[in-house]
Design an enzyme around this catalytic site. Sequence first.
Site, PDB file in Angstrom:
ATOM      1  N   LYS A  80      31.991  62.671   4.972  1.00  0.00           N
ATOM      2  CA  LYS A  80      33.131  63.149   5.751  1.00  0.00           C
ATOM      3  C   LYS A  80      33.532  64.554   5.315  1.00  0.00           C
ATOM      4  O   LYS A  80      33.851  65.413   6.145  1.00  0.00           O
ATOM      5  CB  LYS A  80      34.303  62.176   5.605  1.00  0.00           C
ATOM      6  CG  LYS A  80      34.060  60.843   6.304  1.00  0.00           C
ATOM      7  CD  LYS A  80      35.008  59.758   5.833  1.00  0.00           C
ATOM      8  CE  LYS A  80      34.648  58.417   6.450  1.00  0.00           C
ATOM      9  NZ  LYS A  80      35.416  57.284   5.916  1.00  0.00           N
ATOM     10  N   GLN A  99      39.959  55.567   2.197  1.00  0.00           N
ATOM     11  CA  GLN A  99      38.665  54.897   2.252  1.00  0.00           C
ATOM     12  C   GLN A  99      38.801  53.440   1.821  1.00  0.00           C
ATOM     13  O   GLN A  99      39.327  53.136   0.752  1.00  0.00           O
ATOM     14  CB  GLN A  99      37.658  55.620   1.337  1.00  0.00           C
ATOM     15  CG  GLN A  99      36.262  55.028   1.368  1.00  0.00           C
ATOM     16  CD  GLN A  99      35.619  55.145   2.745  1.00  0.00           C
ATOM     17  OE1 GLN A  99      35.662  56.181   3.367  1.00  0.00           O
ATOM     18  NE2 GLN A  99      35.021  54.071   3.196  1.00  0.00           N
ATOM     19  N   ASP A 134      42.168  57.194  11.184  1.00  0.00           N
ATOM     20  CA  ASP A 134      41.353  55.993  11.349  1.00  0.00           C
ATOM     21  C   ASP A 134      41.848  55.110  12.489  1.00  0.00           C
ATOM     22  O   ASP A 134      41.139  54.207  12.935  1.00  0.00           O
ATOM     23  CB  ASP A 134      41.338  55.172  10.056  1.00  0.00           C
ATOM     24  CG  ASP A 134      40.186  55.533   9.137  1.00  0.00           C
ATOM     25  OD1 ASP A 134      39.121  55.918   9.658  1.00  0.00           O
ATOM     26  OD2 ASP A 134      40.343  55.433   7.913  1.00  0.00           O
TER      27      ASP A 134
END
Length: 235
Positions: A53, A97, A120
């Site tokens: 990322k 994460q 997200d």
Amino acid sequence: MSARLIDGLRIAAEIRQEVKQEVLQLREAGIHPGLAAILVGDDPASKVYVSNKERACNEVGIYTEIHRFDQQVSEESLLDLIDSLNEDPKIHGILVQLPLPKHIDKRKVIETIDHKKDVDGFHPFNLGKLVQGSPAMRPCTPAGVVELLYRSGNNPKGKKVVIVGRSTIVGKPLSLLLSQKGVDATVTLCHSRTSNLQAFCKKADILIVAVGRPDTITGDMVKPGAVVIDVGVNR
């Protein structure tokens, strides 16, 4: 009928080039997009995901901050960081994460993120908007699957789509995206408790597998000519 591979790497490269141009336009307007990623622990897969990322952001010109914590970090410390990132004007997106250690409440962490910075799309506000069919942050893997379908010439409109996997990260939000007005797929959501899974899969024009167990789907479960996308991860 011979199989045709959907080239996800090529499609991803196309999208990165498009995003790079969008970021350039934003920066010319005085806005420098910024992403903060939070990594807890030393899980090898999570390290790779965050590294990828960061590299993608660097490629397209997005400012990045990586906040790393050891496995024993307190929930309070993590929530304090998120609160500060919520208020940080140079950070436009926050990504935690997953998975997190068992002593940290994942739901509390996600709900602490400002929903406008929840890249997200896991915050209840954004999931609620997704249910409504309203514009909001969309979970990235489901959004990526939809992009793969359209960009590979597999318009899901009117197609029978079977999704195997019902997580709130992939399966459920993907079923919502594909059944929205304007996309217009007919979606069946299957899972580990589905009786006679093969019968459902054999009817699919588009079969999307989002489970972490190898060999859940075998060749005899796929209809000839069907489009198959596998987004499951098995560590």
